[in-house]
Write an enzyme that holds these catalytic residues in place. Structure first.
Site, PDB file in Angstrom:
ATOM      1  N   ASP A 110       0.832  -1.205   0.000  1.00 41.18           N
ATOM      2  CA  ASP A 110       0.000   0.000   0.000  1.00 41.18           C
ATOM      3  C   ASP A 110       0.866   1.253   0.000  1.00 41.18           C
ATOM      4  O   ASP A 110       2.037   1.218   0.372  1.00 41.18           O
ATOM      5  CB  ASP A 110      -0.967   0.000   1.198  1.00 41.18           C
ATOM      6  N   GLU A 117       0.397  -1.073   5.716  1.00 39.64           N
ATOM      7  CA  GLU A 117       1.476  -0.456   6.490  1.00 39.64           C
ATOM      8  C   GLU A 117       1.281   1.033   6.714  1.00 39.64           C
ATOM      9  O   GLU A 117       1.549   1.564   7.786  1.00 39.64           O
ATOM     10  CB  GLU A 117       2.816  -0.698   5.773  1.00 39.64           C
TER      11      GLU A 117
HETATM   12 ZN   LIG Z   1       6.866   2.336   3.981  1.00 38.98          ZN
END
Ligand SMILES: [Zn+2]
Length: 255
Positions: free
Chosen positions: A108, A169
Site C-alpha cells: 500500500d 502499512e
Molecule cells: Zn513504507
C-alpha cells in the site's frame, strides 16, 4: 538499485566458498536483473494502491504473486481485517541450510486513486519518480531481484526465506500486526525493505511510537482559607506534558 542492501541480503543467506568469485557472479547477475527490475518497478508504481484501495492492492499483489511463483515460492494470501478487503501476501522459499530470514515490505501507499495517472513513473538521470516508488514499491522490487539472483546462482544455503508483504502499512499495520509478530517469531533475522538512507546504508534501529495514559489526581482545599494545602491537577498535567518533551534524543525533541 541499492547494491549494499542486495549484497547484505544475499550475503546473510549463504555460506561463501569464495567471496571474490561469488561477488563477481552476484554483481553480474545484479546487472542483468536491473532492466527487468526497473520494468517491474514501473508497472507497480503505475498501479494506484493507496491503503484501503483493494482493487489496486489486489493488482499489485497478483503481479508480485506471479513473480514469486515463477521463482518457486509457495504463496499465501492472508485476509486483512474487515472492513478492508485487501489481502497481505506471504511467500515462502525453502533452502537446504539453517538460517530463517524474514523480508518485510508493503504494497500500500499513501496516495489516493488517480495519482499514478496524474504523475506516472518516470526516470530522470539515475533517479526514478512516481507515487510509492521508494516507499515501498522499490522495496518489493529489491526483494524480488535478490530472490531472482539467488535462484539464478542456485544459492540455497538458507533454511527458509519468507517475504511478507503488508497491505496496510501506511495506516499503521494494525491489520497485519498479529501476522507480522507471529511470522517474525519463526525467523532468526528480519530485513525490512523500507526506503534506505543516503549511501544505501542499513538502518539497524528505528524510532517507534507508543501510547501512554497518565492519571493525575489533585487535592482539594479552600482557595481562600488554605490554598497551600491544595494541589492543582491541571498544573501537574502541564508539568508532565513538558517533561514528556524531554524524553526524546538530544536534538530530536518534539517541538
Ligand atoms: Zn513504507
Amino acid at each position: 538499485m541499492p547494491r549494499t542492501l542486495l549484497a547484505t541480503l544475499i550475503g546473510c543467506c549463504i555460506a561463501l566458498p569464495s567471496y571474490a568469485a561469488l561477488d563477481e557472479r552476484i554483481k553480474a547477475a545484479a546487472d542483468q536483473a536491473q532492466a527487468p527490475s526497473m520494468a517491474l518497478l514501473e508497472q507497480l508504481v503505475n498501479i494506484d494502491s493507496g491503503s484501503g484501495y483493494a482493487p489496486g492492492i489486489g493488482q499489485v499483489s497478483a503481479l508480485v504473486k506471479a513473480e514469486l511463483e515463477k521463482l518457486g515460492a509457495s504463496v499465501q494470501e492472508v485476509p486483512n481485517s474487515a472492513p478492508d478487503p485487501s489481502k497481505h501476501l506471504v511467500a515462502t522459499f525453502k533452502g537446504t541450510g539453517k538460517a530463517r530470514i524474514l523480508l518485510l515490505a508493503h504494497m500500500d501507499t499513501v496516495f489516493k486513486e488517480g495519482t499514478a495517472k496524474e504523475r506516472p513513473f518516470r526516470v530522470e538521470g539515475n533517479r526514478a519518480y512516481g507515487p510509492g516508488v521508494a516507499d515501498d514499491k522499490g522495496g518489493i522490487v529489491i526483494a524480488l531481484a535478490a530472490l531472482k539472483i539467488m535462484k539464478a546462482l542456485d544459492l540455497k544455503d538458507y533454511g527458509q526465506i519468507t517475504l511478507l508483504l503488508d497491505a496496510s502499512e501506511e495506516t499503521g499495520s494494525q491489520a497485519a500486526t498479529a501476522l507480522i509478530a507471529s511470522t517474525a517469531k519463526q525467523h532468526d533475522v528480519a530485513l525490512n525493505l523500507e526506503p534506505g538512507r543516503p549511501g544505501d546504508g542499513l538502518v539497524i534501529w528505528r524510532k517507534g511510537s507508543a501510547n501512554a495514559v497518565v492519571e493525575v489526581k489533585g487535592k482539594a482545599s479552600h482557595a481562600g482559607v488554605a490554598p497551600e494545602l491544595g494541589r492543582n491537577a491541571a498544573t501537574e498535567v502541564a508539568h508532565q506534558v513538558l517533561q514528556l518533551g524531554k524524553l526524546g534524543d538530544e536534538g530530536k525533541r518534539p517541538r
